[in-house]
Scaffold this active site. Structure first.
Site, mmCIF file in Angstrom:
data_model
loop_
_atom_site.group_PDB
_atom_site.id
_atom_site.type_symbol
_atom_site.label_atom_id
_atom_site.label_comp_id
_atom_site.label_asym_id
_atom_site.label_seq_id
_atom_site.Cartn_x
_atom_site.Cartn_y
_atom_site.Cartn_z
ATOM 1 N N LYS B 199 -7.153 -11.749 -7.253
ATOM 2 C CA LYS B 199 -7.158 -13.045 -6.573
ATOM 3 C C LYS B 199 -6.563 -12.896 -5.173
ATOM 4 C CE LYS B 199 -4.139 -16.393 -6.145
ATOM 5 N NZ LYS B 199 -4.404 -17.000 -4.835
ATOM 6 N N GLY B 251 3.565 -10.356 -2.305
ATOM 7 C CA GLY B 251 3.782 -11.700 -1.789
ATOM 8 C C GLY B 251 5.262 -11.985 -1.646
ATOM 9 N N SER B 252 5.626 -13.248 -1.776
ATOM 10 C CA SER B 252 7.002 -13.632 -1.507
ATOM 11 C C SER B 252 7.919 -13.270 -2.664
ATOM 12 C CB SER B 252 7.082 -15.130 -1.230
ATOM 13 O OG SER B 252 6.884 -15.830 -2.445
ATOM 14 N N THR B 253 9.195 -13.107 -2.362
ATOM 15 C CA THR B 253 10.195 -12.786 -3.376
ATOM 16 C C THR B 253 10.318 -13.933 -4.376
ATOM 17 O OG1 THR B 253 11.396 -11.272 -1.953
ATOM 18 C CG2 THR B 253 12.647 -12.293 -3.720
ATOM 19 N N GLY B 256 7.521 -13.653 -6.751
ATOM 20 C CA GLY B 256 7.767 -12.426 -7.509
ATOM 21 C C GLY B 256 8.740 -12.668 -8.656
ATOM 22 N N GLU B 273 5.549 -6.118 -4.799
ATOM 23 C CA GLU B 273 5.849 -5.725 -3.425
ATOM 24 C C GLU B 273 6.135 -7.020 -2.688
ATOM 25 O OE1 GLU B 273 5.744 -5.370 0.110
ATOM 26 O OE2 GLU B 273 3.708 -4.545 0.173
ATOM 27 N N CYS B 307 5.568 -7.660 5.771
ATOM 28 C CA CYS B 307 6.741 -7.652 4.891
ATOM 29 C C CYS B 307 7.752 -6.599 5.333
ATOM 30 C CB CYS B 307 6.318 -7.429 3.451
ATOM 31 S SG CYS B 307 5.075 -6.160 3.289
ATOM 32 N N GLU B 404 14.108 -13.988 5.500
ATOM 33 C CA GLU B 404 12.827 -13.523 6.007
ATOM 34 C C GLU B 404 12.094 -14.680 6.697
ATOM 35 O OE1 GLU B 404 9.733 -12.442 3.163
ATOM 36 O OE2 GLU B 404 9.220 -10.734 4.437
#
Lengths: 306, 493
Positions: B199, B251-253, B256, B273, B307, B404
């Site tokens: 996706k 993607g984002s933490t 995640g 990641e 990132c 970030e």
């Protein structure tokens, strides 16, 4: 004219940043990707013409050859009206007189190589004598070579004092100091030699004699431009730059101008501060100008060979 | 000799606009974009079960570019079932050398259509065409070429062990490098004999959909690769699906963490990641001018939507004023604007939402008392754009140095000693990457041992290669993508 005291050598003058060759090459590649077309190309081409030191430095140079080259300097391509003249004619000292006479009344300068060009392998009194001779004959600019043998042997004070002495002998003539970067071996040495030359009084620093390969390259020129920039940041004093040798196409010349524009900016985009040492570049630029004006390329036979 | 002028009286360099370059717009017509895209399931284009679509816009013009399908649970079911069937029926059974041939074919077809892919990437995501053309697309092709080579050599990657495929891999990619991230994920999965349901991010589906048609053209068995577009709900349904064996997420933490919670009680393999707040460290003996270039590349590459962006700059105090002056002069020559123009250095911010987030941090930085500086470039009136920005006098304890931002905003801090900068650089929940600039080789080795970051660049930044593993420490995630290490998450023994 203000009487200038000769510069004094100080080992701290050599302290400068390290140079990373890969990084320099990456940066110069970026300059080649700017789009120079149409109006911006024409602007760049005309500026290039104004920045050329039209050069002949051969054993077979004669009065006739120099006179013809001077005519070319003043009349690049008379079919096109309003073309500028080149910045200067660059010759051996023995031809300064001829060139000066031929260019009388024009704004084209006469530059003369001196100091046992191209090797620099002679002693200081002879180099000074040669410099004074060229100046007395009427040279507006002196292109000296540094003693590369001494430089690579670590005798920096000798090289420095030599440049400072030649600078004094130049009097009102502007001094271009040729580093002969093709013999220096690394960009770190190019940086060091640039700093040394600037500190000793160079009005211009110049890459090459044209007699050694490689001559001018984009990476070498960038390192020298960045040295000039650091000097400006520190003192507010401008120093000129002259890449010489191997720049024979308009496209490459425009890459140099992009580099100049993005490294030192608009103040240096002027023949007073930037020169191309070249013999065949002018015709290539003229062919491009013809193409821009008329939409198609013309045969090389339409442009004078000199 | 030059008389030394008072520093403040030295006229600034006149950099920027006096010699305007010629506009060089790439042609948008090169990209053949459909008005509407369906889901790519079981080798066919299929309408979404609930018949819902969403618009994707060009962030540089704010104009609608195409409509994509919103996949929901039923579509996810269908895609996972297709991937399972393809795994059992074709892909697992196929000889590794044959699988390699398919992957090589994908790589070649991508290469042949590189120009169109570049234009699509730029129109859809806003990144400069120079970057899509010179970085994203060639690098994506290289990943397929590289992993195609591994397909029949896996026994050499894991000596004395027998690597087996794990089954169906669910993959979720971000919007900053859409095609490249799809390549990072699909290529190693296929090479190790797994099938895929991928996706792409909601705002940037286009090149991944184009990749689906390339995969169709390469004649892969149906269901080996399935592409389902959609939003957060699509991703959530995919992650929860009981039929998948592995999840690879970039993607984002924050997301995640959710995925990790979601998969806690399952035996789905997981690699993440995530975000970063990389330290780019400049010692006084660094190659200064090249370091300036590395810093610019580190934070302004892809508008800072990276990132591993070098978003925290640590400069040794003795060179800080000169370094910052050089950085500002370099920023004056950055061209911000139309991403389709080949001259453009900095393109459009990916979405209105992201632009708002970046502006929030710029306001925050000012409020925190850091000194704000932005380049003088004029921005286009339409579209989402942001000036390249830096903040000086940033403190380790300010949020600007901790969170970030994912935009072209650099926080500059200073340090005095090596130990101090290591401690400060590691003082973050992230650990994806770092940069070290010094002329001293021994210092590079010391720093790379002590910095807690997955990737450390020395005298360079943002360099990538398919042969080199990439991944993080701490909250930047785990697992590696790229290189031999990138095979490991897709095999069992």
């Amino acid at each position: 004219m203000k009487k200038l005291l000769p510069a004094v050598y100080n080992p701290l003058l050599l302290a400068g940043p390290a140079i990373d060759q890969t990084g320099v090459e990456e940066r110069t590649t970026r300059f080649t990707k700017r789009s120079i077309k149409a109006a911006s190309k024409m602007q760049g081409l005309l500026l290039t013409l104004r920045m050329i030191d039209l050069t002949t430095l051969e054993g077979k140079d004669s009065v006739g050859k120099v006179e013809q080259l001077c005519y070319k300097a003043l009349h690049l391509h008379d079919i096109f009206e309003g073309l500028p003249t080149v910045a200067a004619i660059c010759v051996y000292p023995s031809h300064v007189h001829t060139a000066k006479k031929a260019l009388l009344g024009s704004s084209v300068k006469v530059a003369s190589v001196a100091t046992a060009f191209p090797s620099g392998q002679s002693n200081l009194p002879i180099k000074l004598e040669e410099t004074r001779f060229a100046v007395e004959e009427g040279a507006d600019e002196i292109d000296m070579v540094i003693s590369r043998g001494k430089f690579l042997a670590g005798e920096y004070a000798y090289v420095f004092d030599e440049i400072a002495a030649i600078k004094t002998a130049c009097g009102a003539a502007r001094l271009k100091v040729i580093l002969e970067t093709g013999e220096l071996g690394s960009l770190d040495e190019v940086r060091k030699a640039s700093q040394l030359a600037i500190a000793a009084g160079a009005d211009f620093i110049k890459t090459s004699t044209g007699k050694i390969q490689p001559a001018a390259t984009l990476p070498v020129t960038l390192v020298m431009l960045e040295t000039i920039r650091d000097h400006y940041y520190k003192t507010g004093t401008m120093v000129g730059m002259k890449p010489a040798g191997g720049i024979s196409t308009s496209k490459l010349a425009l890459h140099y101008l992009v580099m100049l524009n993005e490294t030192l900016g608009a103040d240096w985009m002027d023949p007073h501060w930037f020169r191309f040492g070249a013999s065949s570049l002018a015709n290539n630029v003229l062919m491009q100008i013809a193409k821009e004006k008329e939409g198609c390329y013309q045969s090389a036979n339409y442009f004078s060979v000199d | 000799m030059a008389t030394k002028k008072n520093k403040s009286s030295i006229r600034p360099l006149r950099l920027g606009s006096e010699w305007p370059y010629a506009p060089a717009p790439e042609s948008a017509a090169i990209a053949r974009i459909n008005e509407q895209y369906e889901l790519f399931i079981d080798g066919k284009w299929q309408k979404p079960a609930e018949g819902t679509y969403f618009d994707s816009i060009n962030p540089a013009t704010e104009k609608k570019l195409y409509r994509a399908s919103l996949a929901t649970e039923k579509d996810v079911d269908k895609a996972v079932a297709a991937a399972r069937k393809a795994s059992d029926k074709y892909w697992k059974k196929m000889s590794p050398a044959e699988r390699g041939k398919y992957i090589f074919r994908i790589a070649r077809l991508m290469q042949e259509q590189a120009r169109e892919l570049s234009v699509m990437e730029t129109l859809d995501g806003g990144k400069p065409i120079r970057e899509s053309r010179d970085f994203d697309i060639p690098m994506a092709c290289n990943h397929f070429f590289y992993y195609a080579g591994w397909a029949d050599k896996l026994e050499y990657a894991f000596t004395n062990r027998t690597p087996k495929p794990i089954g169906v891999a669910a993959q979720i990619t971000p919007w900053n490098f859409p095609l490249l991230m799809a390549a990072w994920k699909i290529a190693p999965a296929l090479a190790t004999g797994n099938t895929v349901v991928l996706k792409p991010a909601e705002t940037t589906s286009l090149t991944t959909l184009k990749l689906a048609s390339i995969i169709q053209e390469a004649d892969l068995p149906p269901g080996v690769v399935n592409i389902i577009t959609g939003a957060g709900i699509t991703g959530a349904a995919l992650v929860r699906h009981p039929g998948i064996n592995k999840i690879a997420f970039t993607g984002s933490t924050a997301v995640g963490k959710l995925i990790q919670q979601e998969t806690a009680a399952s035996n789905k393999k997981l690699t993440l990641e995530l975000g970063g707040k990389a330290a780019n460290i400049i010692f006084s003996d660094a190659p200064i001018d090249q370091a300036v270039e590395g810093v610019v590349n580190g934070i302004f590459f892809n508008q800072g939507h990276v990132c591993c962006a070098g978003s925290r700059l640590y400069v040794q105090e003795s060179i800080a004023p000169l370094f910052i002056q050089k950085l500002k002069d370099r920023m004056a020559t950055l061209l911000v604007g139309d991403p389709m123009d080949k001259n453009t250095d900095i393109g459009a911010i990916n979405s209105a939402e992201q632009l708002e987030k970046i502006n929030y941090y710029i306001r925050l930085g000012k409020k925190e008392g850091s000194l704000h500086y932005e380049s003088a470039a004029s921005l286009p009136k339409k579209g989402y754009f942001c000036q390249p920005t830096l903040f000086t006098k940033v403190a380790q304890s300010s949020r600007l140095a901790q969170e970030e931002i994912f935009g072209p905003v650099l926080a500059i801090l200073t340090f005095r000693t090596e130990d101090e900068v290591i401690e400060k650089a590691n003082n973050t929940p992230y650990g994806l990457s770092a940069g070290v600039w010094t002329d001293k080789g021994s210092r590079i080795f010391n720093m790379s041992k002590r910095l807690k970051a997955g990737v450390i660049w020395a005298n360079s930044y943002n360099l990538f290669d398919p042969t080199s593993p990439f991944g993080g420490y701490k909250e930047s995630g785990y697992g590696r993508e790229g290189g031999l290490h990138g095979l490991l998450p897709y095999v069992s023994f």
